[in-house]
Design a protein around this motif. Structure first.
Motif, PDB file in Angstrom:
ATOM      1  N   GLY A 140       0.670  -1.122  -0.098  1.00  0.00           N
ATOM      2  CA  GLY A 140      -0.014   0.162   0.018  1.00  0.00           C
ATOM      3  C   GLY A 140       0.865   1.297  -0.195  1.00  0.00           C
ATOM      4  O   GLY A 140       1.979   1.163   0.542  1.00  0.00           O
ATOM      5  N   TRP A 141       0.069   2.419  -0.578  1.00  0.00           N
ATOM      6  CA  TRP A 141       0.929   3.664  -0.397  1.00  0.00           C
ATOM      7  C   TRP A 141      -0.064   4.765  -0.366  1.00  0.00           C
ATOM      8  O   TRP A 141      -1.351   4.710  -0.687  1.00  0.00           O
ATOM      9  CB  TRP A 141       1.859   3.654  -1.653  1.00  0.00           C
ATOM     10  N   LEU A 142       0.435   5.832  -0.204  1.00  0.00           N
ATOM     11  CA  LEU A 142      -0.243   7.215  -0.223  1.00  0.00           C
ATOM     12  C   LEU A 142      -0.081   8.099  -1.214  1.00  0.00           C
ATOM     13  O   LEU A 142       1.190   8.373  -1.259  1.00  0.00           O
ATOM     14  CB  LEU A 142      -0.057   7.717   1.225  1.00  0.00           C
ATOM     15  N   ARG A 143      -0.898   8.560  -2.024  1.00  0.00           N
ATOM     16  CA  ARG A 143      -0.695   9.603  -3.196  1.00  0.00           C
ATOM     17  C   ARG A 143      -1.196  10.816  -3.169  1.00  0.00           C
ATOM     18  O   ARG A 143      -2.393  10.876  -3.051  1.00  0.00           O
ATOM     19  CB  ARG A 143      -1.015   8.953  -4.494  1.00  0.00           C
ATOM     20  N   TRP A 144      -0.604  11.790  -2.851  1.00  0.00           N
ATOM     21  CA  TRP A 144      -0.979  13.183  -2.648  1.00  0.00           C
ATOM     22  C   TRP A 144      -1.222  13.904  -3.876  1.00  0.00           C
ATOM     23  O   TRP A 144      -0.247  13.672  -4.597  1.00  0.00           O
ATOM     24  CB  TRP A 144      -0.031  13.965  -1.439  1.00  0.00           C
ATOM     25  N   THR A 145      -2.295  14.521  -4.012  1.00  0.00           N
ATOM     26  CA  THR A 145      -2.569  15.705  -4.861  1.00  0.00           C
ATOM     27  C   THR A 145      -3.001  16.929  -4.443  1.00  0.00           C
ATOM     28  O   THR A 145      -3.803  16.968  -3.625  1.00  0.00           O
ATOM     29  CB  THR A 145      -3.287  14.996  -6.159  1.00  0.00           C
ATOM     30  N   ASP A 146      -2.461  17.942  -5.154  1.00  0.00           N
ATOM     31  CA  ASP A 146      -2.942  19.335  -4.829  1.00  0.00           C
ATOM     32  C   ASP A 146      -4.217  19.564  -5.339  1.00  0.00           C
ATOM     33  O   ASP A 146      -4.669  20.924  -5.294  1.00  0.00           O
ATOM     34  CB  ASP A 146      -2.140  20.398  -4.902  1.00  0.00           C
ATOM     35  N   HIS A 147      -4.752  19.031  -6.467  1.00  0.00           N
ATOM     36  CA  HIS A 147      -5.952  19.138  -7.149  1.00  0.00           C
ATOM     37  C   HIS A 147      -6.462  17.838  -7.621  1.00  0.00           C
ATOM     38  O   HIS A 147      -6.244  17.120  -8.603  1.00  0.00           O
ATOM     39  CB  HIS A 147      -5.458  20.095  -8.538  1.00  0.00           C
ATOM     40  N   LEU A 148      -7.478  17.331  -6.759  1.00  0.00           N
ATOM     41  CA  LEU A 148      -8.285  16.079  -7.162  1.00  0.00           C
ATOM     42  C   LEU A 148      -9.102  16.299  -8.565  1.00  0.00           C
ATOM     43  O   LEU A 148      -9.849  17.325  -8.223  1.00  0.00           O
ATOM     44  CB  LEU A 148      -9.021  15.401  -5.842  1.00  0.00           C
TER      45      LEU A 148
ATOM     46  N   ARG B 155      -9.312  23.047   2.143  1.00  0.00           N
ATOM     47  CA  ARG B 155      -8.436  23.969   3.027  1.00  0.00           C
ATOM     48  C   ARG B 155      -8.883  25.364   2.806  1.00  0.00           C
ATOM     49  O   ARG B 155      -8.306  26.367   3.475  1.00  0.00           O
ATOM     50  CB  ARG B 155      -6.889  23.880   2.543  1.00  0.00           C
ATOM     51  N   GLY B 156      -9.875  25.600   2.313  1.00  0.00           N
ATOM     52  CA  GLY B 156     -10.490  27.019   2.192  1.00  0.00           C
ATOM     53  C   GLY B 156      -9.593  27.959   1.459  1.00  0.00           C
ATOM     54  O   GLY B 156      -9.634  29.330   1.406  1.00  0.00           O
ATOM     55  N   ASP B 157      -8.611  27.394   0.386  1.00  0.00           N
ATOM     56  CA  ASP B 157      -7.894  28.322  -0.098  1.00  0.00           C
ATOM     57  C   ASP B 157      -7.523  28.000  -1.727  1.00  0.00           C
ATOM     58  O   ASP B 157      -6.596  28.440  -2.203  1.00  0.00           O
ATOM     59  CB  ASP B 157      -6.229  28.454   0.677  1.00  0.00           C
ATOM     60  N   GLY B 158      -8.813  27.460  -2.143  1.00  0.00           N
ATOM     61  CA  GLY B 158      -8.548  26.858  -3.765  1.00  0.00           C
ATOM     62  C   GLY B 158      -8.996  25.727  -3.965  1.00  0.00           C
ATOM     63  O   GLY B 158     -10.052  25.129  -3.152  1.00  0.00           O
ATOM     64  N   PRO B 159      -8.711  24.839  -4.821  1.00  0.00           N
ATOM     65  CA  PRO B 159      -9.194  23.623  -5.280  1.00  0.00           C
ATOM     66  C   PRO B 159      -9.292  22.530  -4.408  1.00  0.00           C
ATOM     67  O   PRO B 159      -8.323  22.643  -3.292  1.00  0.00           O
ATOM     68  CB  PRO B 159      -8.445  23.175  -6.531  1.00  0.00           C
ATOM     69  N   THR B 160     -10.151  21.498  -4.387  1.00  0.00           N
ATOM     70  CA  THR B 160      -9.989  20.423  -3.354  1.00  0.00           C
ATOM     71  C   THR B 160      -8.335  19.679  -3.518  1.00  0.00           C
ATOM     72  O   THR B 160      -8.243  19.267  -4.593  1.00  0.00           O
ATOM     73  CB  THR B 160     -11.077  19.532  -3.622  1.00  0.00           C
ATOM     74  N   VAL B 161      -8.105  19.320  -2.273  1.00  0.00           N
ATOM     75  CA  VAL B 161      -6.716  18.413  -2.182  1.00  0.00           C
ATOM     76  C   VAL B 161      -7.301  17.260  -1.757  1.00  0.00           C
ATOM     77  O   VAL B 161      -8.273  17.116  -1.230  1.00  0.00           O
ATOM     78  CB  VAL B 161      -5.775  19.399  -1.644  1.00  0.00           C
ATOM     79  N   GLY B 162      -6.308  16.617  -1.552  1.00  0.00           N
ATOM     80  CA  GLY B 162      -6.351  15.362  -0.840  1.00  0.00           C
ATOM     81  C   GLY B 162      -5.357  14.144  -1.217  1.00  0.00           C
ATOM     82  O   GLY B 162      -4.456  14.527  -1.987  1.00  0.00           O
ATOM     83  N   PHE B 163      -5.814  12.910  -0.834  1.00  0.00           N
ATOM     84  CA  PHE B 163      -4.901  11.914  -1.083  1.00  0.00           C
ATOM     85  C   PHE B 163      -5.738  10.553  -1.723  1.00  0.00           C
ATOM     86  O   PHE B 163      -6.788  10.387  -1.263  1.00  0.00           O
ATOM     87  CB  PHE B 163      -3.776  11.583  -0.268  1.00  0.00           C
TER      88      PHE B 163
END
Length: 286
Positions: free
Chosen positions: A76-84, A104-112
């Protein structure tokens, strides 16, 4: 397999990125990955991430008192992105098991995305009110980098020291790779029996646990999640390096292969020059 240093780096990265963010949604592409049903994942939406912590190899995301706990298992792994992407996950469409969207209230939805390679699935996600509701966390031994950790009392067992270091109920967070590295630094055979170690061997082993893990934590700290796997491989002296030259003595690194795993060691540094053939025919060497 991600072990304590890599999981620690992921936790620190996530805590910096998502503490204070609001959960916009959790999507599952594999229902099998979720091991709990109460609270439901839908209850997380709209709640705020309080922080991220680690229990052994478990990642614990505190969402207003509800905990999303992830164990990455072997692949398994975790893959982060600043724009899902806006599109939702489809069941079984890829190696993605779950997606967490955050605002985060500062732009597009982020997540992983939580991903898992291969066909043998071991990745697990839990949504619980208390981390100790996760059986693996409840059974964890002490953390080797935790305050007051003592290895010596844990060695009073008639079991191979390699297996002892990997047993999460005895020592939390160490797996196949770092147990190889620790035993190489301690100049001990992986087949040595823990309760038979003499005082000098115990002192070396205690020092090696701290030296190897603390150094690895510092090396991993601050690196992007995408770089952690390759960074870990470059730091290994014996693990995964069968056939290579030992950086300490110049001997050839050897390997013992099991049904579903393997270990690597230096015969000159660790077994008095004697090769370990396999579990059935090798002597338990000190």
């Amino acid at each position: 397999m991600p072990e304590l240093p890599e999981v620690n780096a992921l936790v620190e990265f996530l805590d910096q990125e998502i503490a204070g963010a609001v959960v916009a949604g959790v999507e599952l592409a594999s229902f099998a990955v979720l091991k709990t049903f109460d609270p439901p994942v839908t209850s997380l939406s709209g709640l705020t991430v309080s922080g991220v912590s680690r229990h052994g190899k478990f990642i614990d995301i505190d969402v207003d008192g509800i905990h999303v706990v992830v164990h990455l298992a072997k692949a398994g792994w975790l893959r982060w992105t600043d724009h899902l992407p806006d599109t939702r996950l489809k069941l079984g469409a890829s190696n993605i098991a779950a997606r967490v969207r955050l605002d985060r209230g500062d732009g597009p939805t982020v997540g992983f995305d939580v991903t898992e390679a291969g066909t043998r699935k071991g990745l697990a996600m839990y949504v619980v009110r208390d981390p100790v509701e996760v059986p693996g966390i409840a059974a964890l031994g002490p953390d080797p980098l935790g305050p007051g950790f003592e290895l010596r009392p844990l060695l009073a067992r008639r079991m191979q020291v390699k297996r002892l270091l990997r047993d999460q109920k005895i020592v939390a967070g160490v797996g196949n790779a770092y147990s190889d590295e620790i035993l190489h630094a301690a100049r001990l055979s992986p087949f040595a029996i823990a309760e038979s170690l003499d005082d000098a061997e115990i002192v070396r082993l205690e020092a090696a646990v701290q030296e190897i893990l603390r150094s690895a934590v510092e090396e991993a700290r601050g690196k992007p999640a995408a770089e952690l796997k390759d960074d870990k491989r470059t730091r290994m002296r014996v693990h995964g390096r069968a056939g290579d030259t030992c950086p300490v003595c110049g001997d050839t690194v050897l390997e013992v292969v099991y049904a579903d795993s393997s270990l690597q060691y230096c015969p000159t540094c660790q077994t008095g020059g004697k090769p370990l053939k396999d579990r059935a025919t090798s002597k338990f060497l000190k």
